[in-house]
Write a protein that holds these residues in place. Structure first.
Motif, PDB file in Angstrom:
ATOM      1  N   GLN A  65      -8.632  -0.600   1.396  1.00 38.89           N
ATOM      2  CA  GLN A  65      -7.332  -1.003   1.949  1.00 38.89           C
ATOM      3  C   GLN A  65      -6.249  -0.947   0.865  1.00 38.89           C
ATOM      4  O   GLN A  65      -5.135  -0.482   1.120  1.00 38.89           O
ATOM      5  CB  GLN A  65      -7.435  -2.406   2.544  1.00 38.89           C
ATOM      6  CG  GLN A  65      -6.169  -2.868   3.217  1.00 38.89           C
ATOM      7  CD  GLN A  65      -6.337  -4.251   3.849  1.00 38.89           C
ATOM      8  OE1 GLN A  65      -7.352  -4.916   3.692  1.00 38.89           O
ATOM      9  NE2 GLN A  65      -5.329  -4.676   4.569  1.00 38.89           N
ATOM     10  N   ARG A  76      -5.378   2.671   0.184  1.00 38.96           N
ATOM     11  CA  ARG A  76      -4.549   3.231   1.249  1.00 38.96           C
ATOM     12  C   ARG A  76      -3.102   2.755   1.138  1.00 38.96           C
ATOM     13  O   ARG A  76      -2.160   3.533   1.331  1.00 38.96           O
ATOM     14  CB  ARG A  76      -5.110   2.852   2.613  1.00 38.96           C
ATOM     15  CG  ARG A  76      -6.338   3.629   2.989  1.00 38.96           C
ATOM     16  CD  ARG A  76      -6.878   3.151   4.330  1.00 38.96           C
ATOM     17  NE  ARG A  76      -8.189   3.695   4.560  1.00 38.96           N
ATOM     18  CZ  ARG A  76      -8.465   4.637   5.457  1.00 38.96           C
ATOM     19  NH1 ARG A  76      -7.508   5.103   6.231  1.00 38.96           N
ATOM     20  NH2 ARG A  76      -9.682   5.072   5.602  1.00 38.96           N
ATOM     21  N   ALA A  77      -2.927   1.472   0.806  1.00 44.02           N
ATOM     22  CA  ALA A  77      -1.583   0.935   0.644  1.00 44.02           C
ATOM     23  C   ALA A  77      -0.866   1.626  -0.518  1.00 44.02           C
ATOM     24  O   ALA A  77       0.312   1.984  -0.418  1.00 44.02           O
ATOM     25  CB  ALA A  77      -1.631  -0.572   0.422  1.00 44.02           C
ATOM     26  N   ARG A  78      -1.600   1.841  -1.597  1.00 40.98           N
ATOM     27  CA  ARG A  78      -1.004   2.526  -2.772  1.00 40.98           C
ATOM     28  C   ARG A  78      -0.647   3.977  -2.423  1.00 40.98           C
ATOM     29  O   ARG A  78       0.422   4.468  -2.798  1.00 40.98           O
ATOM     30  CB  ARG A  78      -1.988   2.474  -3.942  1.00 40.98           C
ATOM     31  CG  ARG A  78      -1.485   3.137  -5.183  1.00 40.98           C
ATOM     32  CD  ARG A  78      -0.322   2.384  -5.802  1.00 40.98           C
ATOM     33  NE  ARG A  78       0.068   3.044  -7.019  1.00 40.98           N
ATOM     34  CZ  ARG A  78       1.330   3.295  -7.354  1.00 40.98           C
ATOM     35  NH1 ARG A  78       2.304   2.890  -6.571  1.00 40.98           N
ATOM     36  NH2 ARG A  78       1.614   3.912  -8.466  1.00 40.98           N
ATOM     37  N   LEU A  79      -1.523   4.635  -1.694  1.00 36.41           N
ATOM     38  CA  LEU A  79      -1.247   6.004  -1.269  1.00 36.41           C
ATOM     39  C   LEU A  79      -0.011   6.059  -0.384  1.00 36.41           C
ATOM     40  O   LEU A  79       0.833   6.950  -0.528  1.00 36.41           O
ATOM     41  CB  LEU A  79      -2.464   6.583  -0.525  1.00 36.41           C
ATOM     42  CG  LEU A  79      -2.347   8.018  -0.042  1.00 36.41           C
ATOM     43  CD1 LEU A  79      -2.127   8.968  -1.216  1.00 36.41           C
ATOM     44  CD2 LEU A  79      -3.580   8.418   0.741  1.00 36.41           C
ATOM     45  N   ASP A  80       0.107   5.096   0.530  1.00 37.04           N
ATOM     46  CA  ASP A  80       1.295   5.033   1.389  1.00 37.04           C
ATOM     47  C   ASP A  80       2.554   4.862   0.563  1.00 37.04           C
ATOM     48  O   ASP A  80       3.583   5.473   0.852  1.00 37.04           O
ATOM     49  CB  ASP A  80       1.165   3.895   2.399  1.00 37.04           C
ATOM     50  CG  ASP A  80       0.162   4.177   3.494  1.00 37.04           C
ATOM     51  OD1 ASP A  80      -0.250   5.362   3.660  1.00 37.04           O
ATOM     52  OD2 ASP A  80      -0.247   3.215   4.196  1.00 37.04           O
ATOM     53  N   GLU A  81       2.484   4.026  -0.485  1.00 38.40           N
ATOM     54  CA  GLU A  81       3.651   3.835  -1.362  1.00 38.40           C
ATOM     55  C   GLU A  81       4.043   5.140  -2.049  1.00 38.40           C
ATOM     56  O   GLU A  81       5.225   5.452  -2.173  1.00 38.40           O
ATOM     57  CB  GLU A  81       3.337   2.793  -2.445  1.00 38.40           C
ATOM     58  CG  GLU A  81       3.243   1.376  -1.964  1.00 38.40           C
ATOM     59  CD  GLU A  81       2.816   0.430  -3.083  1.00 38.40           C
ATOM     60  OE1 GLU A  81       2.761   0.860  -4.260  1.00 38.40           O
ATOM     61  OE2 GLU A  81       2.523  -0.726  -2.763  1.00 38.40           O
ATOM     62  N   THR A  90       3.449   8.207  -1.077  1.00 40.05           N
ATOM     63  CA  THR A  90       3.851   9.296  -0.183  1.00 40.05           C
ATOM     64  C   THR A  90       5.104   8.992   0.612  1.00 40.05           C
ATOM     65  O   THR A  90       5.590   9.843   1.346  1.00 40.05           O
ATOM     66  CB  THR A  90       2.701   9.657   0.794  1.00 40.05           C
ATOM     67  OG1 THR A  90       2.335   8.502   1.541  1.00 40.05           O
ATOM     68  CG2 THR A  90       1.507  10.203   0.030  1.00 40.05           C
ATOM     69  N   ASP A  91       5.648   7.797   0.476  1.00 33.25           N
ATOM     70  CA  ASP A  91       6.889   7.453   1.197  1.00 33.25           C
ATOM     71  C   ASP A  91       8.109   7.808   0.391  1.00 33.25           C
ATOM     72  O   ASP A  91       8.198   8.065  -0.704  1.00 33.25           O
ATOM     73  CB  ASP A  91       6.935   5.954   1.524  1.00 33.25           C
ATOM     74  CG  ASP A  91       6.015   5.614   2.690  1.00 33.25           C
ATOM     75  OD1 ASP A  91       5.676   6.511   3.462  1.00 33.25           O
ATOM     76  OD2 ASP A  91       5.642   4.437   2.781  1.00 33.25           O
TER      77      ASP A  91
END
Length: 112
Positions: free
Chosen positions: A101, A104-109, A111-112
């Motif tokens: 989790q 995934r949160a770091r990846l979302d950061e 890629t945004d």
């Protein structure tokens, strides 16, 4: 006061349990309740805590206070026990799920 119902999936089946709202006190996002309301007894919750599966906050008097996250963890532990995972394995599963989790949160950061 009345009853409330909670539903979740367990072993691929929908499970609903009913809670006597008079036994539940909600305060600042935390729940203090009779341990039987989550489907496991007090000793089982203490075992989960000793094994590092739960870390509920406590009042000044030492009463355990369970957050929504704690309740979700208990439900997840019950699911894993039902499919035969032992407590050491459950601890590893929970750690891996938390790490996943966070990744995934770091990846979302990124890629945004």
């Amino acid at each position: 006061m009345g009853n409330a119902a909670e539903s979740f999936r367990l072993n691929g089946q929908d499970v609903t349990f009913h809670v006597d709202v008079e036994l539940v006190r909600i305060d600042a996002g935390e729940v203090e309740f009779d341990d039987e309301l989550v489907g496991v007894g007090e000793q089982t919750l203490r075992l989960y805590e000793r094994k590092g599966l739960l870390a509920p906050s406590r009042t000044a008097g030492g009463t355990r206070r369970y957050s929504e996250e704690d309740l979700s963890t208990v439900r997840r532990v019950i699911e894993l026990v039902e499919v035969g995972v032992n407590l050491v394995g459950i601890r590893h599963v929970l750690e891996l799920e938390a790490a996943n989790q966070a990744l995934r949160a770091r990846l979302d950061e990124l890629t945004d």
